[in-house]
Design a protein around this motif. Sequence first.
Motif, PDB file in Angstrom:
ATOM      1  N   ALA A 139      -9.329   9.329  -8.101  1.00 53.61           N
ATOM      2  CA  ALA A 139      -8.643   8.043  -8.016  1.00 53.61           C
ATOM      3  C   ALA A 139      -9.671   6.982  -7.653  1.00 53.61           C
ATOM      4  CB  ALA A 139      -7.563   8.087  -6.940  1.00 53.61           C
ATOM      5  N   ALA A 140      -9.301   5.712  -7.880  1.00 51.53           N
ATOM      6  CA  ALA A 140     -10.176   4.616  -7.450  1.00 51.53           C
ATOM      7  C   ALA A 140      -9.333   3.574  -6.726  1.00 51.53           C
ATOM      8  CB  ALA A 140     -10.884   3.986  -8.642  1.00 51.53           C
ATOM      9  N   VAL A 141      -9.969   2.899  -5.774  1.00 48.96           N
ATOM     10  CA  VAL A 141      -9.290   1.801  -5.094  1.00 48.96           C
ATOM     11  C   VAL A 141     -10.256   0.632  -4.968  1.00 48.96           C
ATOM     12  CG1 VAL A 141      -9.771   2.851  -2.831  1.00 48.96           C
ATOM     13  CG2 VAL A 141      -8.032   1.111  -3.011  1.00 48.96           C
ATOM     14  N   TYR A 142      -9.740  -0.547  -5.253  1.00 54.96           N
ATOM     15  CA  TYR A 142     -10.540  -1.769  -5.130  1.00 54.96           C
ATOM     16  C   TYR A 142      -9.995  -2.603  -3.986  1.00 54.96           C
ATOM     17  CZ  TYR A 142     -12.855  -0.767  -9.534  1.00 54.96           C
ATOM     18  OH  TYR A 142     -13.612  -0.180 -10.509  1.00 54.96           O
ATOM     19  N   THR A 143     -10.821  -2.802  -2.967  1.00 51.68           N
ATOM     20  CA  THR A 143     -10.447  -3.602  -1.798  1.00 51.68           C
ATOM     21  C   THR A 143     -11.732  -4.035  -1.113  1.00 51.68           C
ATOM     22  OG1 THR A 143      -9.391  -3.542   0.382  1.00 51.68           O
ATOM     23  CG2 THR A 143     -10.221  -1.458  -0.427  1.00 51.68           C
ATOM     24  N   SER A 144     -11.675  -5.138  -0.339  1.00 55.18           N
ATOM     25  CA  SER A 144     -12.879  -5.508   0.417  1.00 55.18           C
ATOM     26  C   SER A 144     -12.734  -5.080   1.879  1.00 55.18           C
ATOM     27  CB  SER A 144     -13.135  -7.012   0.302  1.00 55.18           C
ATOM     28  OG  SER A 144     -11.975  -7.709   0.664  1.00 55.18           O
ATOM     29  N   SER A 145     -11.644  -4.378   2.195  1.00 53.12           N
ATOM     30  CA  SER A 145     -11.434  -3.959   3.583  1.00 53.12           C
ATOM     31  C   SER A 145     -11.730  -2.476   3.741  1.00 53.12           C
ATOM     32  CB  SER A 145      -9.974  -4.244   3.974  1.00 53.12           C
ATOM     33  OG  SER A 145      -9.566  -3.370   4.996  1.00 53.12           O
ATOM     34  N   LEU A 146     -12.620  -2.172   4.670  1.00 52.61           N
ATOM     35  CA  LEU A 146     -12.977  -0.770   4.900  1.00 52.61           C
ATOM     36  C   LEU A 146     -11.776   0.006   5.445  1.00 52.61           C
ATOM     37  CD1 LEU A 146     -15.349   1.138   4.658  1.00 52.61           C
ATOM     38  CD2 LEU A 146     -16.021   0.528   6.980  1.00 52.61           C
ATOM     39  N   LYS A 147     -11.006  -0.694   6.318  1.00 53.77           N
ATOM     40  CA  LYS A 147      -9.845  -0.056   6.918  1.00 53.77           C
ATOM     41  C   LYS A 147      -8.834   0.325   5.828  1.00 53.77           C
ATOM     42  CE  LYS A 147      -6.614  -0.871  10.633  1.00 53.77           C
ATOM     43  NZ  LYS A 147      -6.020  -1.887  11.465  1.00 53.77           N
ATOM     44  N   ARG A 148      -8.639  -0.607   4.925  1.00 50.94           N
ATOM     45  CA  ARG A 148      -7.682  -0.360   3.847  1.00 50.94           C
ATOM     46  C   ARG A 148      -8.201   0.734   2.903  1.00 50.94           C
ATOM     47  NH1 ARG A 148      -4.914  -5.496   0.818  1.00 50.94           N
ATOM     48  NH2 ARG A 148      -3.057  -4.381   0.116  1.00 50.94           N
ATOM     49  N   ALA A 149      -9.521   0.667   2.630  1.00 52.21           N
ATOM     50  CA  ALA A 149     -10.116   1.695   1.768  1.00 52.21           C
ATOM     51  C   ALA A 149      -9.832   3.075   2.368  1.00 52.21           C
ATOM     52  CB  ALA A 149     -11.619   1.477   1.639  1.00 52.21           C
ATOM     53  N   PHE A 150      -9.993   3.189   3.690  1.00 52.19           N
ATOM     54  CA  PHE A 150      -9.776   4.503   4.314  1.00 52.19           C
ATOM     55  C   PHE A 150      -8.317   4.922   4.327  1.00 52.19           C
ATOM     56  CE2 PHE A 150     -14.171   4.888   5.334  1.00 52.19           C
ATOM     57  CZ  PHE A 150     -14.329   6.268   5.299  1.00 52.19           C
ATOM     58  N   ARG A 151      -7.434   3.953   4.318  1.00 55.29           N
ATOM     59  CA  ARG A 151      -6.015   4.311   4.216  1.00 55.29           C
ATOM     60  C   ARG A 151      -5.785   5.066   2.903  1.00 55.29           C
ATOM     61  NH1 ARG A 151      -0.761   0.501   4.918  1.00 55.29           N
ATOM     62  NH2 ARG A 151       0.632   2.286   5.051  1.00 55.29           N
ATOM     63  N   TYR A 152      -6.422   4.564   1.854  1.00 54.45           N
ATOM     64  CA  TYR A 152      -6.290   5.240   0.546  1.00 54.45           C
ATOM     65  C   TYR A 152      -7.088   6.547   0.517  1.00 54.45           C
ATOM     66  CZ  TYR A 152      -3.670   1.358  -1.427  1.00 54.45           C
ATOM     67  OH  TYR A 152      -2.697   0.442  -1.692  1.00 54.45           O
ATOM     68  N   ASP A 207       0.836  -1.202   0.000  1.00 59.52           N
ATOM     69  CA  ASP A 207       0.000   0.000   0.000  1.00 59.52           C
ATOM     70  C   ASP A 207       0.870   1.251   0.000  1.00 59.52           C
ATOM     71  OD1 ASP A 207      -2.291  -1.535   0.034  1.00 59.52           O
ATOM     72  OD2 ASP A 207      -2.516  -1.466   2.213  1.00 59.52           O
ATOM     73  N   GLU A 208       1.991   1.191   0.751  1.00 57.64           N
ATOM     74  CA  GLU A 208       2.890   2.365   0.799  1.00 57.64           C
ATOM     75  C   GLU A 208       3.375   2.694  -0.603  1.00 57.64           C
ATOM     76  OE1 GLU A 208       3.221  -0.273   2.809  1.00 57.64           O
ATOM     77  OE2 GLU A 208       2.625   0.698   4.668  1.00 57.64           O
ATOM     78  N   GLU A 209       3.785   1.639  -1.308  1.00 63.18           N
ATOM     79  CA  GLU A 209       4.315   1.875  -2.654  1.00 63.18           C
ATOM     80  C   GLU A 209       3.204   2.397  -3.577  1.00 63.18           C
ATOM     81  OE1 GLU A 209       6.077  -1.540  -4.595  1.00 63.18           O
ATOM     82  OE2 GLU A 209       6.664  -0.323  -6.332  1.00 63.18           O
ATOM     83  N   ALA A 210       2.019   1.804  -3.472  1.00 66.01           N
ATOM     84  CA  ALA A 210       0.898   2.244  -4.318  1.00 66.01           C
ATOM     85  C   ALA A 210       0.597   3.716  -4.066  1.00 66.01           C
ATOM     86  CB  ALA A 210      -0.331   1.389  -4.049  1.00 66.01           C
TER      87      ALA A 210
END
Length: 486
Positions: free
Chosen positions: A413-426, A397-400
Amino acid sequence: MAVTVRTLENFVGGDWVASTGDNARAIVSPVTGETLAEAPDASIDDVDRAVAAARDAQPKWAALSAWERAKVCHAIAVLIEERREEFARELSLEQGKPYAAEALGDIDETAENFRIAAEDVKRMETAIIPSQDPDKRILTFRKPNGVYAGITPWNFPTLIPVELIAPGIAIGNTIVMKPSEWTPIAMANFVQIMADAGLPDGVVNVVYGAGDVGERLVTHPGVNGVGFVGSHGTAEKIVRAAGLKRSLIEASGNGPVVVCEDADLQRAAQGAVFGGFYCAGQVCCATERVLVHEGIHDSFLEEVVKVAEGWPLGDPFDDSTMVGPMNNEPTAQKMDLHLEDAVKQGANVVLGGSRASDRPTQLYYEPTVVTEVGIDTLINRQETFGPIVPLIRVNSDEEALAVANDSHLGLQAAVYTSSLKRAFRYIDNLRVGNVVVNDSTDYWEAHEPFGGASGTQSGWGRIGGRYTMLDMSDLKTVVLDVGGLD
Ligand code: ADP
C-alpha cells in the motif's frame, strides 16, 4: 521483417532436450501479433527427467562453498549485462512492456538480483546458542531445502524467475522452472546464459507448459519446495497440492493508495499514475485504487489528469512510449469487465476507458482514469491488473483504513501525507506486507523483503535477496557434547 519462429526445447541437466509432450503452443507477440515461438507442453516424462537432473545436481552444488556459488552468480550477472539490449528487445516483444521506459530496467534488475544473491550468501551467518549444560555446544547451520519447483507469471518474465533462482541457487538449492505459458522465451534465453557462465549441469532446469505441468511439478515426490509468484487463485491450488512441502508464495495485491489532505498533490499524482500505468498496470503491487480525502479530491484529480496525459500509449519500441499493450486477452477482458462494472455503478471515465482501435493487436488499452468508483465495484474488491487509476472518495483516516483493509488481498500500500504521525497511523494499521510513504505502490528494491500480510490471500514468505534465502533454507541445529572429546 518477418520474425523467425523459434522452437523452444526443455533445458534439462545442462542440455536442450526436445519435449516428448504431444502439444505445443504458439507464443504470439502482444506488440505485433506475430508468432515468435512454439513452446512445448512438457510431458510427465519431461518433468520426471528435469526433477531427476535437479536431484542429481543438488548435493554437489550445495557442497561447494558459498564463495564458489557466489562466483557463478556474479559471472551470470556479467553475461546478462553484456546482452542487455538484445534481452530487453526480446522481453518487450514477448511481454509488451516499453523497451526504453521499462524493459532495459528489468534486465538491469535481473542482473542485480544475481549480484545481491552473490553478496548476501557470504553473510548468512547463524547463531551459536548458549547451552544449559556446560559440556554442550549448540550450533546452527543454514542448509538449502533441496530441489525447488519455480512457477512464475508473465508480467516480469526475466525478473520474477530470477528473484527465486538467484537466492535459491546461491544458498545451495537446485530448481526446475516452469515459466508462464504466455512468456516462455525469456527463460529460454536466460538459462543458456547461466550455463555459459559456468553453472553446473542440472542446477537450473526449465520445462514449459501451463497449469497442468506446474501441478505435476509441484506434486512431484522429488521436489522439496515450491516458489510461486502469480495470482491468488492459483496460489491456493498450489498450496493445496503442495501439502507440507516448503512454499514461498507471492500472490496478487489490491494496492490501495491513500491521499491525505496534507499530501504533496503533485507528488501523489505522479505516484498514483506511475503505480497505475507502469507495465500497463500488470504488477502485483500496482496501484489498484486511490482513496482520496474529500477535501482535496478535485484538485488531486486535476493533477492526476495532467500527469496521466503525459503517459502515451504506443509501440513499445518507440522511445516516447510509456504504456505498451497488455500481455494477453484474458487480462484485457478483466479490465473491460471491471471498467464496465464500475461505470454501471456510477463511475465516470475521465481519461481512456477503451482499447485503441488503430494498433496491430487488440491489447493496447488506453491509459484510463476513473472517478466516483463505488465500494462494491470489482475494481475496489479485486485485482484489475490493467492500466487504470481509479479514484474513490473517503472522508477520514478511519474510513480510508476501513476501505483499504476490507480486502482479501494485502500486499503493498502507499500513503501520501506530510505528517509523520499520520503516516504511522497508516503504517501500523494497513493490513499489508509493505507500506510506501510518499511514493508509488510500485516502489521496490531488489534486496528488500517483499510479500503479503498474514491472514490475506497475498501469500507468505518474502522475496528479496537474503530474505528469499531464509525462506528457501532451513536451520540445522547441532548439539555437541564436548565432555568426552579429547
Ligand atoms: P498470472 O495470471 O499472474 O500469470 P497465474 O496464477 O495464472 O497468474 O499463473 C502463474 C503461473 O502459475 C503460471 O506459470 C501458470 O502456468 C502456473 N499455474 C497455473 N495453474 C497452476 C496449477 N494448478 N499448478 C501449478 N501451476 C499453475
